[in-house]
Design an enzyme around this catalytic site. Structure first.
Site, short mmCIF file in Angstrom:
data_model
loop_
_atom_site.label_atom_id
_atom_site.label_comp_id
_atom_site.label_asym_id
_atom_site.label_seq_id
_atom_site.Cartn_x
_atom_site.Cartn_y
_atom_site.Cartn_z
N TYR A 1 0.83 -1.20 0.00
CA TYR A 1 0.00 0.00 0.00
C TYR A 1 0.86 1.25 0.00
CZ TYR A 1 0.88 0.94 4.98
OH TYR A 1 1.48 1.23 6.17
N HIS B 1 -1.38 -21.03 0.90
CA HIS B 1 -0.28 -20.08 1.11
C HIS B 1 0.50 -19.81 -0.18
CE1 HIS B 1 -1.28 -21.03 5.22
NE2 HIS B 1 -0.39 -20.17 5.69
N GLU C 1 12.08 2.82 14.31
CA GLU C 1 11.19 3.89 13.83
C GLU C 1 9.93 3.90 14.69
OE1 GLU C 1 9.75 3.07 9.84
OE2 GLU C 1 9.82 0.91 10.21
N ARG D 1 8.13 3.96 -4.52
CA ARG D 1 8.18 3.00 -3.41
C ARG D 1 7.17 1.87 -3.63
NH1 ARG D 1 7.62 5.41 2.47
NH2 ARG D 1 5.46 5.64 1.79
N ARG E 1 -8.01 -20.46 -0.88
CA ARG E 1 -6.96 -20.24 0.12
C ARG E 1 -5.86 -21.29 0.07
NH1 ARG E 1 -5.24 -21.18 5.12
NH2 ARG E 1 -4.42 -19.39 6.28
N LYS F 1 6.43 -1.84 2.06
CA LYS F 1 5.22 -1.24 2.66
C LYS F 1 4.07 -2.23 2.47
CE LYS F 1 3.11 3.32 3.29
NZ LYS F 1 3.22 3.45 4.73
N LEU G 1 10.97 1.44 7.31
CA LEU G 1 10.39 1.89 6.06
C LEU G 1 11.12 3.17 5.64
CD1 LEU G 1 7.94 1.37 4.10
CD2 LEU G 1 6.92 3.34 5.22
N1 PLP Z 1 7.43 4.17 9.14
C1 PLP Z 1 6.26 3.49 9.16
C2 PLP Z 1 6.22 2.17 9.87
C3 PLP Z 1 5.12 4.02 8.53
O1 PLP Z 1 3.98 3.33 8.55
C4 PLP Z 1 5.22 5.27 7.91
C5 PLP Z 1 4.07 5.90 7.25
O2 PLP Z 1 3.01 5.37 7.15
C6 PLP Z 1 6.43 5.95 7.93
C7 PLP Z 1 7.53 5.37 8.53
C8 PLP Z 1 6.58 7.30 7.27
O3 PLP Z 1 6.61 7.16 5.88
P1 PLP Z 1 6.17 8.34 4.91
O4 PLP Z 1 6.98 9.53 5.28
O5 PLP Z 1 6.49 7.83 3.55
O6 PLP Z 1 4.71 8.55 5.13
#
Ligand code: PLP
Length: 279
Positions: free
Chosen positions: A33, A102, A179, A52, A100, A147, A203
């Site tokens: 997403y 895997h 993070e 991304r 379903r 993501k 991320l």
């Molecule tokens: N880290 C995580 C786990 C996130 O879910 C997000 C945003 O949803 C971010 C960092 C920040 O990413 P961005 O600046 O691309 O929104």
């Protein structure tokens, strides 16, 4: 004003949008997403978000059904149809619908969903005062750079933060700050902006990249390296970056004040520069 959905190439009202119960996104979290927000009706850093999305698709061997040019057209049309003062665009691609199992067949047709909802940014008073956070063990898998819609650990961390009445959960893996549950984390120590390096443990935030670029333009020293939980607590300033939070000062972590308990000068400077960048 209408809340808009886009499902497999067709626009429809959000309330009428459906996908199959056998969608692999629903059954396995087998999908990716993006979240993009608009400023004055313009999507911010759309190209970086779409890049991304491509990287996430490639990493999961997921067929990306639309080109960046097509996505751009769809997103712009969705924003126009919804006509919110500010909008949050959510794009999701799953591996598709199948009985379903895997393991998957290579010929599955991906399910593509986009929604547009109104976005209400955090108020100026919250930004001025800053927010509180808590540290939580990072129990996520080893590919946090993808993501993926598989967000269970983030969901549980966020819920723990909600119960503790704090804004964000800051994740700690093997004693190091990775993070936030929905944001990247930066700290300021002796005037240097420090944040975890890109790699499988975080991320690569689109906002993170913009803010690091702004920091360099401001001639602030920047280091992309891991910090310990003790470094976090001892930092002069801590702030979050992300599409929905922008640049947001953290003034208390685990009940202890950061610096003098107010958003610090570097945070404020970068928040202002970031705002200018969105104009
Ligand atoms: N880290 C995580 C786990 C996130 O879910 C997000 C945003 O949803 C971010 C960092 C920040 O990413 P961005 O600046 O691309 O929104």
């Amino acid at each position: 004003m209408p809340e808009i959905a886009f499902v497999n190439g067709r626009f429809l009202p959000l309330a009428d949008a459906t996908v199959s119960v056998e969608d692999r996104g629903f059954q396995f979290g087998d999908g990716i997403y993006e979240v993009i927000r608009t400023y004055d009706g313009r999507p911010f850093e759309l190209e970086a978000h779409l890049a991304r999305l491509d990287r996430s698709a490639q990493a999961l061997d997921l067929r990306q059904p639309y080109s960046r040019q097509e996505w751009t057209q769809f997103a712009l049309e969705a924003i126009q149809r919804a006509a919110f003062p500010e909008a949050k665009i959510y794009i999701q691609i799953t591996r598709g619908v199948a009985p379903r199992d895997h393991a998957y067949h290579d010929d599955l047709v991906p399910t593509v969903v986009m929604t547009v909802r109104e976005f209400r940014p955090l108020g100026a008073s919250v930004r001025a005062v800053g927010v509180e956070a808590m540290t939580i063990e990072d129990i996520r898998w080893g590919r946090c750079d993808i993501k993926s819609v598989n967000l269970l650990a983030n969901v549980l961390a966020r819920q723990q933060a909600k119960h503790a009445k704090v804004f964000e959960a800051i994740l700690i893996k093997d004693g190091q700050v990775t993070e936030g549950a929905v944001s990247n984390v930066m700290l300021v120590r002796a005037g240097t902006v420090i944040t975890a390096p890109e790699g499988p443990l975080i991320l690569s935030g689109v906002t993170r990249a913009v803010v690091l670029q702004l920091a360099r333009q401001e001639r602030l020293p920047v280091r992309e390296q891991y910090c310990s939980q003790a470094d976090l607590h001892a930092a002069a300033e801590v702030f979050l970056t992300g599409t929905t939070v922008e640049v947001l000062g953290v003034v208390r972590i685990d009940g202890k004040p950061i610096g003098d308990g107010k958003p610090g000068p570097v945070t404020q400077r970068l928040a202002t520069r970031f705002l200018e960048r969105t104009l």
